[in-house]
Design a protein around this motif. Structure first.
Motif, mmCIF file in Angstrom:
data_model
loop_
_atom_site.group_PDB
_atom_site.id
_atom_site.type_symbol
_atom_site.label_atom_id
_atom_site.label_comp_id
_atom_site.label_asym_id
_atom_site.label_seq_id
_atom_site.Cartn_x
_atom_site.Cartn_y
_atom_site.Cartn_z
ATOM 1 N N LYS A 27 0.837 -1.195 0.000
ATOM 2 C CA LYS A 27 0.000 0.000 0.000
ATOM 3 C C LYS A 27 0.874 1.247 0.000
ATOM 4 O O LYS A 27 1.953 1.252 0.582
ATOM 5 C CB LYS A 27 -0.866 0.019 1.253
ATOM 6 C CG LYS A 27 -2.012 -0.950 1.201
ATOM 7 C CD LYS A 27 -2.919 -0.707 2.396
ATOM 8 C CE LYS A 27 -4.146 -1.594 2.318
ATOM 9 N NZ LYS A 27 -5.037 -1.359 3.456
ATOM 10 N N ARG A 44 1.765 5.005 1.069
ATOM 11 C CA ARG A 44 1.560 5.847 2.253
ATOM 12 C C ARG A 44 1.044 7.219 1.816
ATOM 13 O O ARG A 44 1.597 7.832 0.896
ATOM 14 C CB ARG A 44 2.907 5.982 2.973
ATOM 15 C CG ARG A 44 2.924 6.782 4.256
ATOM 16 C CD ARG A 44 2.129 6.214 5.392
ATOM 17 N NE ARG A 44 2.346 4.848 5.847
ATOM 18 C CZ ARG A 44 3.366 4.424 6.598
ATOM 19 N NH1 ARG A 44 4.326 5.234 6.949
ATOM 20 N NH2 ARG A 44 3.417 3.174 7.017
ATOM 21 N N GLN A 71 -8.484 6.378 1.996
ATOM 22 C CA GLN A 71 -8.200 5.472 3.122
ATOM 23 C C GLN A 71 -8.429 4.003 2.735
ATOM 24 O O GLN A 71 -7.941 3.098 3.401
ATOM 25 C CB GLN A 71 -9.041 5.826 4.351
ATOM 26 C CG GLN A 71 -10.527 5.472 4.207
ATOM 27 C CD GLN A 71 -11.377 5.804 5.425
ATOM 28 O OE1 GLN A 71 -10.862 6.022 6.518
ATOM 29 N NE2 GLN A 71 -12.686 5.851 5.236
ATOM 30 N N ASN A 102 -5.032 2.820 0.508
ATOM 31 C CA ASN A 102 -3.703 3.270 0.921
ATOM 32 C C ASN A 102 -3.527 3.135 2.419
ATOM 33 O O ASN A 102 -4.482 2.906 3.154
ATOM 34 C CB ASN A 102 -3.517 4.746 0.536
ATOM 35 C CG ASN A 102 -3.706 4.992 -0.949
ATOM 36 O OD1 ASN A 102 -2.811 4.721 -1.736
ATOM 37 N ND2 ASN A 102 -4.882 5.471 -1.330
ATOM 38 N N ASP A 103 -2.290 3.318 2.839
ATOM 39 C CA ASP A 103 -2.015 3.382 4.262
ATOM 40 C C ASP A 103 -1.999 4.875 4.607
ATOM 41 O O ASP A 103 -0.983 5.553 4.449
ATOM 42 C CB ASP A 103 -0.656 2.728 4.523
ATOM 43 C CG ASP A 103 -0.346 2.671 6.006
ATOM 44 O OD1 ASP A 103 -1.250 2.939 6.816
ATOM 45 O OD2 ASP A 103 0.810 2.373 6.350
ATOM 46 N N LYS A 124 -9.269 1.944 9.378
ATOM 47 C CA LYS A 124 -8.662 1.946 8.042
ATOM 48 C C LYS A 124 -7.526 2.944 7.923
ATOM 49 O O LYS A 124 -6.615 2.772 7.121
ATOM 50 C CB LYS A 124 -9.726 2.290 6.989
ATOM 51 C CG LYS A 124 -10.798 1.224 6.858
ATOM 52 C CD LYS A 124 -11.792 1.603 5.784
ATOM 53 C CE LYS A 124 -12.878 0.547 5.654
ATOM 54 N NZ LYS A 124 -14.056 1.081 4.962
ATOM 55 N N CYS A 125 -7.632 4.065 8.656
ATOM 56 C CA CYS A 125 -6.599 5.089 8.539
ATOM 57 C C CYS A 125 -6.096 5.440 9.935
ATOM 58 O O CYS A 125 -6.670 5.003 10.928
ATOM 59 C CB CYS A 125 -7.156 6.336 7.848
ATOM 60 S SG CYS A 125 -8.370 7.236 8.838
ATOM 61 N N THR A 126 -5.045 6.225 9.983
ATOM 62 C CA THR A 126 -4.538 6.695 11.266
ATOM 63 C C THR A 126 -4.901 8.166 11.399
ATOM 64 O O THR A 126 -4.424 8.995 10.625
ATOM 65 C CB THR A 126 -3.010 6.505 11.329
ATOM 66 O OG1 THR A 126 -2.723 5.125 11.062
ATOM 67 C CG2 THR A 126 -2.476 6.879 12.702
ATOM 68 N N LYS A 133 -0.211 4.893 16.946
ATOM 69 C CA LYS A 133 0.173 4.376 15.622
ATOM 70 C C LYS A 133 1.088 5.358 14.893
ATOM 71 O O LYS A 133 2.070 4.967 14.252
ATOM 72 C CB LYS A 133 -1.071 4.106 14.771
ATOM 73 C CG LYS A 133 -1.687 2.723 15.048
ATOM 74 C CD LYS A 133 -3.087 2.582 14.461
ATOM 75 C CE LYS A 133 -3.131 2.510 12.940
ATOM 76 N NZ LYS A 133 -4.530 2.531 12.429
#
Ligand code: TRP
Length: 336
Positions: free
Chosen positions: A5, A7, A35, A38-39, A79-81, A314
């Motif tokens: 994935k 970033r 999201q 991707n990371d 899913k996302c940070t 995270k």
């Protein structure tokens, strides 16, 4: 084959009581899409907002409201940070390093700095406004970011970030991914309802051209019904001659998912009044659940706090590893 994935990182300032429709359609909607594949790291950049004096109580409230709105709109912490910048001290740590590899001249050429400092005068301009792009570079480089979704106005800052990353890598060995700007195109650029030639923006002269996500249905309906239109009578997309109607078509299309030509057909032969009523309804019905969900999230402080804690943890994990490496290659001695 599964590809790693990519970033993605982006940031938004917590400087208003509510995001407006332009923030949503122009930025956050893309964040939500991105999201999935991707990371993605998304950051409420409270430190950046300090370049303008903030009322502490308001800042606290606006930061939490920003997070709540992002969640209500569809960012998913699974899913996302999603995190708040000041909760990850690595941002300040790398910002200083970035300041030490940025030339005074190249920082002086940043147009956002030039515009804002000219507007306010030297004595009312803080040094943080000058170093703002280096903090932004730190935000991006800490996460080894591939893509930075931003509006055209932030392109120069991402270009600077690329220069700094390349320069640092060539002096000290490869330490950063060189990020690409992912310019969110004007596919759905939303304009001020009262002045449909300028972008919908909270710095507009009057709030009557701005749709706030958290405003009441009554207020937003009224704003749309009083949106500026031309003297013609056709519902057609023509940005030169019918900027107001085109803007309303864009808004409807962005929220309903119907194409512009579908809408032109649907409203052929109907008047501006009917059309505005329909736009108001789409806006109100889209925003109602967002407003309700935001208020629900804000009433449960513990939940919000735990989302932010998880996000900061995270984010720190990735960011601290970058700082550790950077300190090492620079010759800073690790604490025993
Ligand atoms: N400067 C950006 C803006 O005003 C916000 C921002 C801060 C940002 N840090 C970032 C955007 C990092 C993308 C990546 O819109």
């Amino acid at each position: 084959m599964t590809e790693a994935k990519k970033r993605v990182l982006s940031g938004i300032q917590p400087t208003s009581d509510s995001f407006h429709l332009g923030n949503y359609v122009g930025a956050v909607k893309n964040w939500i899409t991105m999201q999935e594949e991707n990371d993605a790291f998304y950051c409420v950049v409270d430190l950046h907002s300090l370049t303008v004096e903030q009322d502490p109580t308001l800042l606290r409230k606006r930061t939490l409201t920003s997070v709540a709105q992002l969640l209500a709109l569809g960012l998913d912490p699974e899913k996302c940070t999603l995190f708040v910048q000041s909760q990850v001290p690595a941002h300040n740590q790398l910002a200083w390093i970035m300041e030490c590899v940025t030339g005074f001249g190249e920082a002086s050429r940043m147009t956002q700095f030039k515009d804002k400092s000219q507007k306010n005068g030297n004595d009312r301009t803080v040094v943080g406004l000058f170093t703002y792009p280096m903090l932004m570079a730190a935000d991006i480089l800490l996460y080894q970011t591939n893509f930075v979704p931003v509006g055209e106005d932030q392109r120069q800052h991402v270009e600077l970030t690329r220069d700094l990353a390349t320069r640092f890598n060539s002096k000290y060995g490869k330490s950063f991914v060189v990020p690409e700007p992912y310019i969110m195109k004007a596919t759905a650029k939303i304009y001020d309802l009262q002045d449909p030639t300028s972008k919908m923006s909270k710095s507009a002269d009057s709030a009557s051209g701005l749709i706030d996500l958290l405003d009441t249905p009554e207020v937003n309906t009224k704003k749309i019904k009083s949106a500026v239109t031309d003297t013609g009578r056709e519902i057609l997309f023509d940005e030169t001659n019918k900027a107001g109607i085109s803007n309303l078509l864009t808004i409807h299309s962005a929220l309903s998912g119907k194409s512009i030509s579908e809408l032109e057909n649907e409203f052929a032969g109907k008047g501006y009044g009917d059309f505005k009523g329909a736009v108001a309804e789409v806006v109100v019905e889209t925003l109602r659940p967002v407003r309700d969900k935001t208020n629900e999230l804000l009433s449960d402080g513990n939940h919000l706090a735990s989302v932010l804690k998880q996000g900061a943890e995270k984010a720190s994990e990735v960011a601290d590893a970058t700082v550790k490496h950077v300190y090492e290659v620079l010759g800073l001695i690790p604490r025993a």
